[in-house]
Design a protein around this motif. Structure first.
Motif, short mmCIF file in Angstrom:
data_model
loop_
_atom_site.label_atom_id
_atom_site.label_comp_id
_atom_site.label_asym_id
_atom_site.label_seq_id
_atom_site.Cartn_x
_atom_site.Cartn_y
_atom_site.Cartn_z
N PHE A 145 25.76 34.68 102.19
CA PHE A 145 24.33 35.01 102.26
C PHE A 145 24.15 36.53 102.36
N VAL A 146 24.92 37.15 103.24
CA VAL A 146 24.82 38.61 103.44
C VAL A 146 25.20 39.34 102.15
N SER A 147 26.25 38.86 101.53
CA SER A 147 26.72 39.47 100.30
C SER A 147 25.65 39.41 99.20
N GLU A 148 25.02 38.25 99.07
CA GLU A 148 23.96 38.08 98.05
C GLU A 148 22.78 38.98 98.39
N TYR A 149 22.48 39.08 99.66
CA TYR A 149 21.35 39.92 100.08
C TYR A 149 21.57 41.38 99.67
N PHE A 150 22.75 41.90 99.96
CA PHE A 150 23.00 43.30 99.63
C PHE A 150 23.11 43.51 98.11
N ALA A 151 23.52 42.46 97.40
CA ALA A 151 23.61 42.58 95.94
C ALA A 151 22.22 42.49 95.28
N SER A 152 21.24 41.98 96.06
CA SER A 152 19.94 41.68 95.44
C SER A 152 19.03 42.90 95.33
N GLY A 153 19.42 44.01 95.92
CA GLY A 153 18.56 45.20 95.82
C GLY A 153 18.75 46.09 97.03
N ASP A 154 17.88 47.07 97.15
CA ASP A 154 17.99 48.04 98.24
C ASP A 154 17.60 47.39 99.57
N TRP A 155 18.47 47.48 100.56
CA TRP A 155 18.23 46.84 101.85
C TRP A 155 17.41 47.72 102.78
N ARG A 156 17.26 49.01 102.42
CA ARG A 156 16.62 49.93 103.37
C ARG A 156 15.12 49.73 103.56
N PRO A 157 14.37 49.34 102.50
CA PRO A 157 12.92 49.14 102.74
C PRO A 157 12.63 48.10 103.83
N TYR A 158 13.48 47.06 103.90
CA TYR A 158 13.24 46.05 104.95
C TYR A 158 13.43 46.67 106.34
N VAL A 159 14.46 47.49 106.48
CA VAL A 159 14.69 48.15 107.78
C VAL A 159 13.51 49.07 108.09
N ALA A 160 13.01 49.77 107.06
CA ALA A 160 11.86 50.66 107.29
C ALA A 160 10.64 49.85 107.75
N SER A 161 10.48 48.64 107.18
CA SER A 161 9.33 47.82 107.60
C SER A 161 9.50 47.35 109.05
#
Ligand SMILES: Cc1ncc(COP(=O)(O)O)c(C=O)c1O
Length: 479
Positions: free
Chosen positions: A298-314
């Protein structure tokens, strides 16, 4: 069909099995947060106790999409003990975002950051070995250190994090006694529970001490990316090994997906000096063989799916607002004798009440009012912290934060009034001042009055409830 046997008395059962328990179980402690979880799942309870991120912010459609993309056979299979390559690569990119250059081969995927603490302790600690930690420290680390029978020595924190002068004194005293700590455990960013951040000067000094004395530092950094104000500071790991070719000799670094993605995936990691890696992996194998492949895919697919930083910014935007709501509510509802920290990030505020209020006792009253917090004692291995509490602001709505703090303020005020009645002191009057009534409590943590406070915020006043026993002692002294 056989009839169900009635449950037996637990006291009786414990006695029967007592001879079976390993001696280490005598020093095992329960986790305050885990205990509280049983109560705080009740919908009527406003929990300011857990360290929970707000997972309702994660897009359910993306969740389904990621699950749908997972390779079913591999996700259902065992995986390597060190972790899946895709996850180790993702971890390298997360660490790069905090200016750390690491090789995926140095990374071990763990079952949460909690397992990283457990594995380091299991690998390095024999009974009686010294672990140095902050005072207060992460309440989840205390039961781990105790389970391995470590001798935990806690160094006070102030608004700049762990006091390096106190650390040096402690190291000198240990030297004199022919002892040496196995490692120093620190949470430099937005510390759990105090909310304070270690200054750059102290980070440099700590790395220097580690080099000079050849001491291992376990740097625990779950919150570094949850910063709401101010500039990011370099991690100890990046100070120890600034470039990709620099050797990292003394810092074991642990991080987690829990606060930037999800605690439910239970994916964390360790990055350790190479000579330690093999033993840490052996330790992991004997615990769980490998972390969940399902969660790692799941984590691997998440990071492959696009930039993870906007979610952290939100998340930062949301938690920043909730922090401010809690700070405002504390200023409104807590009496003037209370102090609290003003964290620049992370999830927690640490509140210290007058020395005649015990927060473990207060928690029972709070639960009756359907509000929960973590009593400060959970953050100490030595019984200190009785007058403090940890409050979480990330997982409640603005309304619940205000209401939860209002309820806590009300029960504190009741205790203050009771103290006033019993001592003849006007209720609400600050207890400090004469010295004869509020003798310095040797068990009070050294004022983590946190980061610089805005005028009017910070050391607001709260008053508290007479602690069982303490009042009697005081009265007899005054008589
Ligand atoms: C300082 C610290 N370390 C480690 C952890 C463990 O987190 P997890 O096991 O979810 O990665 C937490 C959780 O709140 C924490 O606050």
């Amino acid at each position: 069909m056989s009839e169900r046997r009635p449950p037996r008395s637990s006291a009786h059962e414990l006695e029967r099995y007592a001879g079976l328990f390993a001696s280490r179980t005598r020093v095992m402690r329960s986790s305050a947060m885990r205990d509280l979880m049983a109560v705080t799942v009740r919908p009527e309870v406003i929990s300011l106790a857990g360290g929970l991120p707000d997972t309702s912010t994660f897009d359910p459609a993306l969740f389904k999409e990621l699950v749908g993309r997972m390779p079913s056979a591999a996700a259902l299979q065992y995986g390597p003990s060190e972790g899946l390559q895709g996850v180790r690569d993702a971890i390298v990119s997360v660490m790069a975002a905090e200016d750390m250059a690491v090789d995926p081969d140095e990374v071990i995927v763990t079952t949460g950051g909690q397992q990283a603490i457990d594995l380091v302790t299991k690998t390095l600690i024999d009974p009686g070995d010294v672990v140095i930690a902050e005072a207060p420290t992460y309440p989840g680390a205390v039961p781990t250190f105790c389970a391995y029978e470590a001798d935990v020595i806690q160094i006070d924190v102030d608004s700049d994090g762990m006091r390096i002068d106190a650390l040096e004194q402690t190291l000198a005293a240990l030297d004199a006694a022919g002892r040496r700590p196995k490692f120093i455990y620190t949470i430099p960013n937005f510390q759990n529970p105090a909310g304070v951040t270690m200054s750059l000067e102290r980070r440099l000094a700590l790395v220097e001490i580690a080099r000079e004395r050849e001491l291992i530092v376990l740097e625990d950094n779950p919150y570094g990316m949850l910063r709401y104000e101010g500039e990011a500071l370099p991690t100890l790991r990046s100070l120890e090994a600034p470039g990709p070719t620099d050797e990292n000799d003394f810092v074991i670094y642990t991080g987690t997906m829990s606060k930037i993605l999800s605690p439910g995936v239970r994916v964390g990691w360790l990055v350790a000096p190479r000579p330690l890696l093999a033993k840490l992996v052996l330790g992991k194998q004997s615990t769980d063989l490998c972390s969940s492949s399902l969660a790692q895919h799941f984590v691997s697919e998440y990071f492959a799916s696009g930039d993870w930083r906007p979610y952290v910014a939100s998340l930062c935007e949301l938690y920043h607002r909730r922090r401010d709501v809690m700070l405002d509510a504390l200023a409104e509802h807590l009496p003037a004798a209370a102090t609290w920290t003003r964290p620049h990030g992370g999830l927690f505020i640490w509140v210290t009440l007058p020395d005649y209020i015990g927060t473990s006792d207060l928690l029972a009253r709070a639960l009756a009012e359907n509000v929960a917090f973590v009593p400060g004692e959970a953050a100490f291995a030595d019984g200190r912290g009785q007058h403090s509490m940890r409050l979480n602001f990330s997982s409640s709505t603005d309304e619940n934060i205000r209401e939860g703090v209002r309820r806590i303020g009300k029960i504190v005020a009741e205790q203050v009034a009771l103290y006033g009645t019993l001592t003849g002191r006007p209720s609400g009057a600050p207890a400090a001042g004469g010295g004869e009534t509020t003798e310095a409590t040797p068990d009070a943590p050294a004022a983590p009055a946190a980061e610089p406070q805005a005028p009017g915020e910070g050391l607001a006043s709260v008053l508290q409830l007479p602690r069982r026993g303490a009042l009697g002692g005081r009265r007899s002294r005054e008589a």
